[in-house]
Design a protein around this motif. Structure first.
Motif, PDB file in Angstrom:
ATOM      1  N   LEU A  75       5.271  34.112  32.911  1.00  0.00           N
ATOM      2  CA  LEU A  75       4.876  35.291  33.677  1.00  0.00           C
ATOM      3  C   LEU A  75       4.489  34.915  35.104  1.00  0.00           C
ATOM      4  CD1 LEU A  75       4.332  38.327  33.673  1.00  0.00           C
ATOM      5  CD2 LEU A  75       2.012  37.837  32.862  1.00  0.00           C
ATOM      6  N   GLY A  76       3.838  33.775  35.272  1.00  0.00           N
ATOM      7  CA  GLY A  76       3.457  33.318  36.612  1.00  0.00           C
ATOM      8  C   GLY A  76       4.656  33.061  37.496  1.00  0.00           C
ATOM      9  N   ILE A  77       5.711  32.475  36.925  1.00  0.00           N
ATOM     10  CA  ILE A  77       6.953  32.255  37.677  1.00  0.00           C
ATOM     11  C   ILE A  77       7.518  33.592  38.147  1.00  0.00           C
ATOM     12  CG2 ILE A  77       9.352  31.500  37.488  1.00  0.00           C
ATOM     13  CD1 ILE A  77       7.571  29.149  37.637  1.00  0.00           C
ATOM     14  N   LEU A  78       7.552  34.555  37.231  1.00  0.00           N
ATOM     15  CA  LEU A  78       8.090  35.880  37.554  1.00  0.00           C
ATOM     16  C   LEU A  78       7.303  36.539  38.682  1.00  0.00           C
ATOM     17  CD1 LEU A  78       9.931  38.322  36.909  1.00  0.00           C
ATOM     18  CD2 LEU A  78       8.241  39.003  35.188  1.00  0.00           C
ATOM     19  N   VAL A  79       5.983  36.494  38.583  1.00  0.00           N
ATOM     20  CA  VAL A  79       5.145  37.135  39.598  1.00  0.00           C
ATOM     21  C   VAL A  79       5.296  36.451  40.956  1.00  0.00           C
ATOM     22  CG1 VAL A  79       2.759  37.586  40.291  1.00  0.00           C
ATOM     23  CG2 VAL A  79       3.483  38.038  37.939  1.00  0.00           C
ATOM     24  N   ALA A  80       5.336  35.129  40.964  1.00  0.00           N
ATOM     25  CA  ALA A  80       5.488  34.403  42.227  1.00  0.00           C
ATOM     26  C   ALA A  80       6.797  34.758  42.915  1.00  0.00           C
ATOM     27  CB  ALA A  80       5.417  32.898  41.980  1.00  0.00           C
ATOM     28  N   GLU A  81       7.852  34.891  42.142  1.00  0.00           N
ATOM     29  CA  GLU A  81       9.145  35.248  42.739  1.00  0.00           C
ATOM     30  C   GLU A  81       9.137  36.685  43.246  1.00  0.00           C
ATOM     31  OE1 GLU A  81      13.093  34.718  44.065  1.00  0.00           O
ATOM     32  OE2 GLU A  81      11.370  33.411  43.679  1.00  0.00           O
ATOM     33  N   LEU A  82       8.451  37.568  42.541  1.00  0.00           N
ATOM     34  CA  LEU A  82       8.331  38.948  43.022  1.00  0.00           C
ATOM     35  C   LEU A  82       7.544  38.997  44.328  1.00  0.00           C
ATOM     36  CD1 LEU A  82       7.621  40.840  39.665  1.00  0.00           C
ATOM     37  CD2 LEU A  82       9.709  40.940  41.043  1.00  0.00           C
ATOM     38  N   VAL A  83       6.509  38.165  44.432  1.00  0.00           N
ATOM     39  CA  VAL A  83       5.739  38.085  45.679  1.00  0.00           C
ATOM     40  C   VAL A  83       6.632  37.588  46.813  1.00  0.00           C
ATOM     41  CG1 VAL A  83       3.844  36.906  46.857  1.00  0.00           C
ATOM     42  CG2 VAL A  83       3.523  37.786  44.533  1.00  0.00           C
ATOM     43  N   ARG A  84       7.434  36.556  46.532  1.00  0.00           N
ATOM     44  CA  ARG A  84       8.338  36.024  47.561  1.00  0.00           C
ATOM     45  C   ARG A  84       9.316  37.084  48.042  1.00  0.00           C
ATOM     46  NH1 ARG A  84      13.290  33.953  48.642  1.00  0.00           N
ATOM     47  NH2 ARG A  84      14.084  34.553  46.591  1.00  0.00           N
ATOM     48  N   LEU A  85       9.921  37.790  47.103  1.00  0.00           N
ATOM     49  CA  LEU A  85      10.903  38.807  47.471  1.00  0.00           C
ATOM     50  C   LEU A  85      10.257  39.967  48.216  1.00  0.00           C
ATOM     51  CD1 LEU A  85      12.999  38.859  44.167  1.00  0.00           C
ATOM     52  CD2 LEU A  85      13.666  37.866  46.366  1.00  0.00           C
ATOM     53  N   GLY A  86       9.025  40.288  47.849  1.00  0.00           N
ATOM     54  CA  GLY A  86       8.367  41.430  48.463  1.00  0.00           C
ATOM     55  C   GLY A  86       7.729  41.139  49.809  1.00  0.00           C
ATOM     56  N   PHE A  87       7.354  39.866  50.046  1.00  0.00           N
ATOM     57  CA  PHE A  87       6.585  39.551  51.249  1.00  0.00           C
ATOM     58  C   PHE A  87       7.207  38.452  52.105  1.00  0.00           C
ATOM     59  CE2 PHE A  87       3.557  41.425  48.318  1.00  0.00           C
ATOM     60  CZ  PHE A  87       2.808  42.265  49.129  1.00  0.00           C
ATOM     61  N   LYS A  88       8.446  38.063  51.828  1.00  0.00           N
ATOM     62  CA  LYS A  88       9.027  36.946  52.571  1.00  0.00           C
ATOM     63  C   LYS A  88       9.227  37.255  54.047  1.00  0.00           C
ATOM     64  CE  LYS A  88      13.871  37.966  51.433  1.00  0.00           C
ATOM     65  NZ  LYS A  88      15.101  37.423  50.796  1.00  0.00           N
ATOM     66  N   ASN A  89       9.284  38.527  54.407  1.00  0.00           N
ATOM     67  CA  ASN A  89       9.458  38.895  55.814  1.00  0.00           C
ATOM     68  C   ASN A  89       8.155  39.372  56.456  1.00  0.00           C
ATOM     69  OD1 ASN A  89      12.287  38.359  55.847  1.00  0.00           O
ATOM     70  ND2 ASN A  89      12.665  40.309  54.819  1.00  0.00           N
ATOM     71  N   ALA A  90       7.050  39.238  55.754  1.00  0.00           N
ATOM     72  CA  ALA A  90       5.758  39.653  56.307  1.00  0.00           C
ATOM     73  C   ALA A  90       5.418  38.801  57.523  1.00  0.00           C
ATOM     74  CB  ALA A  90       4.664  39.532  55.244  1.00  0.00           C
ATOM     75  N   ARG A  91       4.866  39.412  58.550  1.00  0.00           N
ATOM     76  CA  ARG A  91       4.588  38.712  59.805  1.00  0.00           C
ATOM     77  C   ARG A  91       3.135  38.240  59.908  1.00  0.00           C
ATOM     78  NH1 ARG A  91       8.540  39.130  63.467  1.00  0.00           N
ATOM     79  NH2 ARG A  91       7.086  38.620  65.133  1.00  0.00           N
ATOM     80  N   LYS A  92       2.221  38.935  59.243  1.00  0.00           N
ATOM     81  CA  LYS A  92       0.808  38.593  59.401  1.00  0.00           C
ATOM     82  C   LYS A  92       0.345  37.491  58.463  1.00  0.00           C
ATOM     83  CE  LYS A  92      -0.660  43.078  61.207  1.00  0.00           C
ATOM     84  NZ  LYS A  92      -1.586  44.230  61.040  1.00  0.00           N
ATOM     85  N   ILE A  93       1.051  37.320  57.371  1.00  0.00           N
ATOM     86  CA  ILE A  93       0.657  36.297  56.406  1.00  0.00           C
ATOM     87  C   ILE A  93       1.903  35.788  55.700  1.00  0.00           C
ATOM     88  CG2 ILE A  93       0.265  37.974  54.546  1.00  0.00           C
ATOM     89  CD1 ILE A  93      -2.078  36.184  53.629  1.00  0.00           C
ATOM     90  N   HIS A  94       1.947  34.478  55.448  1.00  0.00           N
ATOM     91  CA  HIS A  94       3.081  33.902  54.728  1.00  0.00           C
ATOM     92  C   HIS A  94       2.923  34.207  53.246  1.00  0.00           C
ATOM     93  CE1 HIS A  94       6.015  30.991  53.286  1.00  0.00           C
ATOM     94  NE2 HIS A  94       6.410  30.815  54.539  1.00  0.00           N
ATOM     95  N   TRP A  95       4.028  34.487  52.563  1.00  0.00           N
ATOM     96  CA  TRP A  95       3.937  34.852  51.151  1.00  0.00           C
ATOM     97  C   TRP A  95       3.316  33.741  50.313  1.00  0.00           C
ATOM     98  CZ3 TRP A  95       6.375  32.255  47.163  1.00  0.00           C
ATOM     99  CH2 TRP A  95       7.420  31.378  47.504  1.00  0.00           C
ATOM    100  N   ARG A  96       3.482  32.482  50.728  1.00  0.00           N
ATOM    101  CA  ARG A  96       2.874  31.392  49.968  1.00  0.00           C
ATOM    102  C   ARG A  96       1.351  31.413  50.073  1.00  0.00           C
ATOM    103  NH1 ARG A  96       7.607  28.815  51.997  1.00  0.00           N
ATOM    104  NH2 ARG A  96       8.973  28.081  50.309  1.00  0.00           N
ATOM    105  N   GLN A  97       0.826  31.948  51.170  1.00  0.00           N
ATOM    106  CA  GLN A  97      -0.621  32.081  51.283  1.00  0.00           C
ATOM    107  C   GLN A  97      -1.153  33.098  50.276  1.00  0.00           C
ATOM    108  OE1 GLN A  97      -0.541  32.550  55.757  1.00  0.00           O
ATOM    109  NE2 GLN A  97      -2.388  31.313  55.559  1.00  0.00           N
ATOM    110  N   LEU A  98      -0.348  34.105  49.960  1.00  0.00           N
ATOM    111  CA  LEU A  98      -0.744  35.075  48.946  1.00  0.00           C
ATOM    112  C   LEU A  98      -0.836  34.406  47.576  1.00  0.00           C
ATOM    113  CD1 LEU A  98       1.430  38.160  50.011  1.00  0.00           C
ATOM    114  CD2 LEU A  98      -1.014  37.823  50.375  1.00  0.00           C
ATOM    115  N   THR A  99       0.136  33.547  47.269  1.00  0.00           N
ATOM    116  CA  THR A  99       0.115  32.894  45.957  1.00  0.00           C
ATOM    117  C   THR A  99      -1.038  31.902  45.844  1.00  0.00           C
ATOM    118  OG1 THR A  99       1.657  31.119  46.620  1.00  0.00           O
ATOM    119  CG2 THR A  99       2.620  33.143  45.727  1.00  0.00           C
TER     120      THR A  99
END
Length: 233
Positions: A75-99
Protein backbone atom coordinates in the motif's frame (compact mmCIF):
# COMPACT_ATOMS: atom_id res chain seq x y z
CA UNK A 1 31.93 8.93 -5.24
CA UNK A 2 29.16 8.75 -7.85
CA UNK A 3 30.81 11.81 -9.42
CA UNK A 4 29.22 11.49 -12.83
CA UNK A 5 25.61 12.32 -13.60
CA UNK A 6 25.32 15.00 -10.95
CA UNK A 7 22.31 17.27 -11.33
CA UNK A 8 22.65 20.71 -9.70
CA UNK A 9 19.68 21.42 -7.46
CA UNK A 10 18.43 17.82 -7.44
CA UNK A 11 18.83 17.47 -3.70
CA UNK A 12 16.91 14.17 -3.50
CA UNK A 13 19.81 12.47 -5.31
CA UNK A 14 22.54 14.18 -3.27
CA UNK A 15 24.95 11.89 -1.42
CA UNK A 16 24.23 13.51 1.95
CA UNK A 17 20.49 12.96 1.53
CA UNK A 18 21.19 9.37 0.52
CA UNK A 19 23.28 8.70 3.61
CA UNK A 20 20.65 10.18 5.94
CA UNK A 21 17.93 8.03 4.34
CA UNK A 22 20.15 4.96 4.61
CA UNK A 23 20.85 5.58 8.29
CA UNK A 24 17.11 5.76 8.84
CA UNK A 25 16.54 2.56 6.88
CA UNK A 26 19.02 0.61 8.98
CA UNK A 27 17.55 1.93 12.22
CA UNK A 28 14.01 1.02 11.11
CA UNK A 29 14.96 -2.59 10.41
CA UNK A 30 16.72 -2.98 13.75
CA UNK A 31 13.76 -1.44 15.57
CA UNK A 32 11.07 -3.58 13.96
CA UNK A 33 13.06 -6.77 14.54
CA UNK A 34 14.14 -6.08 18.13
CA UNK A 35 11.12 -4.22 19.51
CA UNK A 36 8.25 -5.34 17.30
CA UNK A 37 8.34 -9.11 17.33
CA UNK A 38 11.10 -10.23 14.98
CA UNK A 39 9.52 -8.74 11.87
CA UNK A 40 11.48 -6.95 9.15
CA UNK A 41 9.79 -3.67 8.28
CA UNK A 42 12.02 -3.16 5.24
CA UNK A 43 13.23 -6.57 4.05
CA UNK A 44 9.93 -8.00 2.87
CA UNK A 45 11.60 -11.07 1.35
CA UNK A 46 12.35 -12.25 4.89
CA UNK A 47 8.71 -11.75 5.84
CA UNK A 48 7.55 -13.78 2.84
CA UNK A 49 9.87 -16.65 3.85
CA UNK A 50 8.69 -16.56 7.47
CA UNK A 51 5.04 -16.33 6.40
CA UNK A 52 5.39 -19.36 4.12
CA UNK A 53 7.33 -21.35 6.72
CA UNK A 54 4.72 -20.75 9.41
CA UNK A 55 1.86 -21.53 7.03
CA UNK A 56 3.41 -24.83 5.94
CA UNK A 57 4.16 -25.85 9.52
CA UNK A 58 0.54 -25.21 10.50
CA UNK A 59 1.29 -22.21 12.70
CA UNK A 60 -1.46 -20.14 11.11
CA UNK A 61 -1.71 -17.81 14.09
CA UNK A 62 1.70 -16.36 13.16
CA UNK A 63 0.77 -15.68 9.53
CA UNK A 64 -0.86 -12.25 10.15
CA UNK A 65 2.35 -11.07 11.86
CA UNK A 66 4.10 -11.23 8.50
CA UNK A 67 1.14 -10.64 6.19
CA UNK A 68 0.31 -7.25 7.72
CA UNK A 69 3.70 -5.62 6.95
CA UNK A 70 3.62 -7.14 3.45
CA UNK A 71 0.20 -5.63 2.76
CA UNK A 72 1.19 -2.32 4.34
CA UNK A 73 4.40 -2.19 2.28
CA UNK A 74 2.44 -2.76 -0.93
CA UNK A 75 0.00 0.00 0.00
CA UNK A 76 2.88 2.38 0.74
CA UNK A 77 4.31 1.85 -2.74
CA UNK A 78 0.91 2.61 -4.25
CA UNK A 79 0.44 5.78 -2.22
CA UNK A 80 3.94 7.07 -2.96
CA UNK A 81 3.39 6.65 -6.68
CA UNK A 82 0.04 8.42 -6.47
CA UNK A 83 1.77 11.30 -4.67
CA UNK A 84 4.41 11.44 -7.42
CA UNK A 85 1.82 11.49 -10.18
CA UNK A 86 -0.30 14.06 -8.40
CA UNK A 87 2.44 16.46 -7.28
CA UNK A 88 5.38 15.96 -9.65
CA UNK A 89 4.75 19.36 -11.25
CA UNK A 90 4.17 21.23 -7.99
CA UNK A 91 6.30 24.38 -7.78
CA UNK A 92 6.21 25.18 -4.06
CA UNK A 93 7.26 21.80 -2.75
CA UNK A 94 8.91 18.73 -4.25
CA UNK A 95 6.74 15.61 -4.14
CA UNK A 96 9.52 13.73 -2.35
CA UNK A 97 9.31 16.24 0.50
CA UNK A 98 5.67 15.23 0.91
CA UNK A 99 6.62 11.57 1.24
CA UNK A 100 9.45 12.21 3.70
CA UNK A 101 7.18 14.45 5.80
CA UNK A 102 4.57 11.71 5.90
CA UNK A 103 7.23 9.15 6.82
CA UNK A 104 8.54 11.27 9.69
CA UNK A 105 5.01 11.65 11.07
CA UNK A 106 4.19 7.93 10.78
CA UNK A 107 7.46 6.91 12.45
CA UNK A 108 6.86 9.40 15.24
CA UNK A 109 3.38 7.96 15.82
CA UNK A 110 4.68 4.37 15.78
CA UNK A 111 6.49 4.97 19.07
CA UNK A 112 3.17 5.41 20.87
CA UNK A 113 1.82 2.02 19.80
CA UNK A 114 1.95 -0.32 22.83
CA UNK A 115 4.42 -3.19 22.65
CA UNK A 116 1.59 -5.74 22.62
CA UNK A 117 0.31 -4.14 19.41
CA UNK A 118 3.44 -4.80 17.40
CA UNK A 119 1.57 -5.55 14.18
CA UNK A 120 0.07 -2.06 14.16
CA UNK A 121 3.50 -0.48 14.63
CA UNK A 122 5.01 -2.68 11.93
CA UNK A 123 2.23 -1.65 9.55
CA UNK A 124 3.13 2.01 10.05
CA UNK A 125 6.85 1.37 9.65
CA UNK A 126 6.44 -0.84 6.58
CA UNK A 127 4.17 1.74 4.95
CA UNK A 128 6.75 4.44 5.64
CA UNK A 129 9.58 2.28 4.33
CA UNK A 130 7.70 1.53 1.13
CA UNK A 131 7.20 5.22 0.43
CA UNK A 132 10.95 5.70 0.89
CA UNK A 133 11.78 2.80 -1.43
CA UNK A 134 9.52 4.17 -4.15
CA UNK A 135 10.56 7.81 -3.81
CA UNK A 136 14.33 7.43 -3.55
CA UNK A 137 15.86 5.08 -6.08
CA UNK A 138 18.92 6.95 -7.34
CA UNK A 139 21.97 8.71 -5.96
CA UNK A 140 23.46 11.07 -8.55
CA UNK A 141 22.02 9.00 -11.36
CA UNK A 142 22.98 5.57 -9.98
CA UNK A 143 20.36 3.12 -8.73
CA UNK A 144 20.49 2.24 -5.04
CA UNK A 145 18.27 1.23 -2.12
CA UNK A 146 18.23 3.08 1.20
CA UNK A 147 16.31 0.46 3.19
CA UNK A 148 18.10 -2.81 2.31
CA UNK A 149 21.55 -3.95 1.24
CA UNK A 150 21.29 -6.79 -1.26
CA UNK A 151 20.90 -4.54 -4.32
CA UNK A 152 23.71 -2.28 -3.15
CA UNK A 153 25.98 -5.29 -2.57
CA UNK A 154 25.27 -6.52 -6.09
CA UNK A 155 25.98 -3.07 -7.55
CA UNK A 156 29.20 -2.73 -5.53
CA UNK A 157 30.60 -6.05 -6.75
CA UNK A 158 29.35 -5.45 -10.30
CA UNK A 159 31.29 -2.18 -10.47
CA UNK A 160 34.28 -3.77 -8.73
CA UNK A 161 34.45 -6.41 -11.48
CA UNK A 162 34.25 -3.69 -14.15
CA UNK A 163 37.03 -1.79 -12.39
CA UNK A 164 39.35 -4.80 -12.65
CA UNK A 165 38.43 -5.36 -16.28
CA UNK A 166 38.25 -1.80 -17.69
CA UNK A 167 40.54 0.06 -15.22
CA UNK A 168 38.30 3.17 -15.35
CA UNK A 169 38.07 5.60 -12.44
CA UNK A 170 34.28 5.84 -12.60
CA UNK A 171 33.94 2.22 -11.53
CA UNK A 172 36.16 2.85 -8.51
CA UNK A 173 33.98 5.82 -7.56
CA UNK A 174 30.82 3.75 -7.88
CA UNK A 175 32.24 0.82 -5.93
CA UNK A 176 33.34 3.08 -3.08
CA UNK A 177 29.98 4.84 -3.13
CA UNK A 178 28.02 1.63 -2.76
CA UNK A 179 30.33 0.37 -0.03
CA UNK A 180 29.81 3.65 1.82
CA UNK A 181 26.03 3.21 1.57
CA UNK A 182 26.28 -0.35 2.92
CA UNK A 183 28.48 0.81 5.80
CA UNK A 184 26.03 3.61 6.56
CA UNK A 185 23.16 1.12 6.69
CA UNK A 186 25.16 -0.97 9.18
CA UNK A 187 25.81 2.12 11.31
CA UNK A 188 22.11 2.95 11.25
CA UNK A 189 21.19 -0.59 12.28
CA UNK A 190 23.75 -0.48 15.09
CA UNK A 191 22.52 2.88 16.32
CA UNK A 192 18.94 1.63 16.16
CA UNK A 193 19.81 -1.49 18.15
CA UNK A 194 21.64 0.59 20.77
CA UNK A 195 18.67 2.92 21.20
CA UNK A 196 16.27 -0.03 21.37
CA UNK A 197 18.11 -1.26 24.46
CA UNK A 198 17.98 2.15 26.13
CA UNK A 199 14.81 3.80 24.80
CA UNK A 200 12.55 0.87 24.00
CA UNK A 201 9.77 1.59 21.56
CA UNK A 202 10.71 5.28 21.41
CA UNK A 203 13.94 4.38 19.60
CA UNK A 204 12.07 4.80 16.30
CA UNK A 205 12.23 8.55 16.85
CA UNK A 206 15.79 8.40 15.54
CA UNK A 207 14.41 7.40 12.12
CA UNK A 208 11.68 10.03 12.37
CA UNK A 209 14.27 12.74 13.04
CA UNK A 210 16.44 11.56 10.15
CA UNK A 211 13.48 11.64 7.75
CA UNK A 212 12.61 15.15 8.89
CA UNK A 213 16.23 16.17 8.27
CA UNK A 214 16.14 14.68 4.77
CA UNK A 215 12.97 16.65 4.05
CA UNK A 216 14.63 19.89 5.08
CA UNK A 217 17.71 19.13 2.97
CA UNK A 218 15.56 18.84 -0.12
CA UNK A 219 14.48 22.46 -0.06
CA UNK A 220 15.14 23.53 -3.65
CA UNK A 221 17.81 26.15 -4.17
CA UNK A 222 18.12 28.66 -6.99
CA UNK A 223 20.14 27.56 -10.01
CA UNK A 224 23.43 29.25 -10.77
CA UNK A 225 21.67 31.61 -13.20
CA UNK A 226 19.24 32.74 -10.53
CA UNK A 227 16.31 30.75 -11.81
CA UNK A 228 14.28 28.25 -9.85
CA UNK A 229 15.33 24.64 -9.79
CA UNK A 230 12.96 22.58 -11.86
CA UNK A 231 11.12 19.77 -10.10
CA UNK A 232 12.54 16.42 -11.12
CA UNK A 233 10.64 13.17 -11.31
Amino acid sequence: MFKESQEPGQRSEALLTTLILTLSGGAQDAYSYIIRGGVFANAQTGNIVLLAANAVSGNLAAVPRYLIPLASFSLGILVAELVRLGFKNARKIHWRQLTTSAEAILLFIAAFVPEDRGSMANALISFSCAMQVQAFRKVRGQAYASTMCIGNMRSAMDNCAKLFFFKERKYLDRTCGYLLIILTFCIGAGAGAFLCRHAGRYAIWLSAALMASACLLMNRKPDADGGTTKAVE
